[in-house]
Design a protein around this motif. Sequence first.
Motif, short mmCIF file in Angstrom:
data_model
loop_
_atom_site.label_atom_id
_atom_site.label_comp_id
_atom_site.label_asym_id
_atom_site.label_seq_id
_atom_site.Cartn_x
_atom_site.Cartn_y
_atom_site.Cartn_z
N UNK A 1 0.27 8.13 4.16
CA UNK A 1 1.72 8.20 4.23
C UNK A 1 2.19 7.78 5.61
N UNK A 2 3.11 6.83 5.65
CA UNK A 2 3.65 6.36 6.92
C UNK A 2 4.78 7.27 7.36
N UNK B 1 -11.03 10.45 12.03
CA UNK B 1 -11.86 10.32 10.83
C UNK B 1 -11.14 9.65 9.66
N UNK B 2 -9.88 10.05 9.34
CA UNK B 2 -9.20 9.36 8.22
C UNK B 2 -9.00 7.88 8.50
N UNK B 3 -8.59 7.55 9.73
CA UNK B 3 -8.38 6.15 10.09
C UNK B 3 -9.68 5.36 9.98
N UNK B 4 -10.76 5.94 10.49
CA UNK B 4 -12.06 5.26 10.44
C UNK B 4 -12.50 5.06 8.99
N UNK C 1 -0.24 -3.35 2.80
CA UNK C 1 -1.13 -2.35 3.41
C UNK C 1 -2.49 -2.90 3.80
N UNK C 2 -3.08 -3.71 2.93
CA UNK C 2 -4.39 -4.32 3.20
C UNK C 2 -4.39 -5.74 2.65
N UNK D 1 -0.45 14.44 11.81
CA UNK D 1 -0.58 12.99 11.62
C UNK D 1 -1.94 12.61 11.02
N UNK D 2 -2.97 13.42 11.29
CA UNK D 2 -4.26 13.17 10.64
C UNK D 2 -4.14 13.41 9.14
#
Length: 258
Positions: free
Chosen positions: A226-227, A41-44, A110-111, A218-219
């Motif tokens: 944060x990497x 969900x966070x990635x999406x 980042x983007x 990691x989620x």
Amino acid sequence: MNVFVQLWKSLYSPKDIARFRFQGIGKTIGYLFLLTLLSVLPTFYYASTSLAESIRTTSALLRNDLPPFSIENGELRSAATEPIHINQGGFTIIFDSTGKVTRREVERLPNAIALLKGEAVLVVGYQAQHYSYATFPDVTITDEDVRAFIASLQSLLPVLIPLFGLVLYVLACAGKFVSVCLLAFFGLLFAGMLDKKLRYRHTWIMSAYAITLSTVFFAFMETVQTIVPYSTFIHWFVSLAVLFLAVKEVPAAAQRND
């Protein structure tokens, strides 16, 4: 036991993970689907919002801030003598027909979207995609063509974003199931070392819950953008450690009554 209670207990209790080994495979598979959904969900969210924002920003910049250009014989050409860098709301646009900007410089952002001399680079959430102009050696592309393409992408966003989410989820599910299958073999090794009577079915179920702590961590890191360095190593180390502690909680073969 409620699946959300299982998720909570799997974060801190190897003993409960050991108890889950007798539940049905179907329920465990359902748990994995839920855990994977929560993890993507966070990635999406960030990827889809970044994609929508990048398309909107690029469309505006093509109209107002970039010089006329063309892509011919695998190269970007324009009258600009210096690279153009534009930052808007955390998104970077780079236009460079001089060849001074490298793909590595773009990948650190980042983007971003970059039209470089020999390729286009799209970066969303530090994940870079490269598109070489040499793929179309006999085609001439102008800024007008790119504007028309961006406009069509904007109109397709209501379809592209759900499709992207579906593909992301399917790939993430596949990765989770492969991880659990591999982890279950380590569970059998742990069982042999600790003199526990477990079958692959048991260690597979326990492995599905053993990855919970790492997956949630990691989620959360993805949520706060944060990497985490050495993320793959950390994921496997934590998952193996939790699985080892869970196997250790299983009664020894001579003591079991179930």
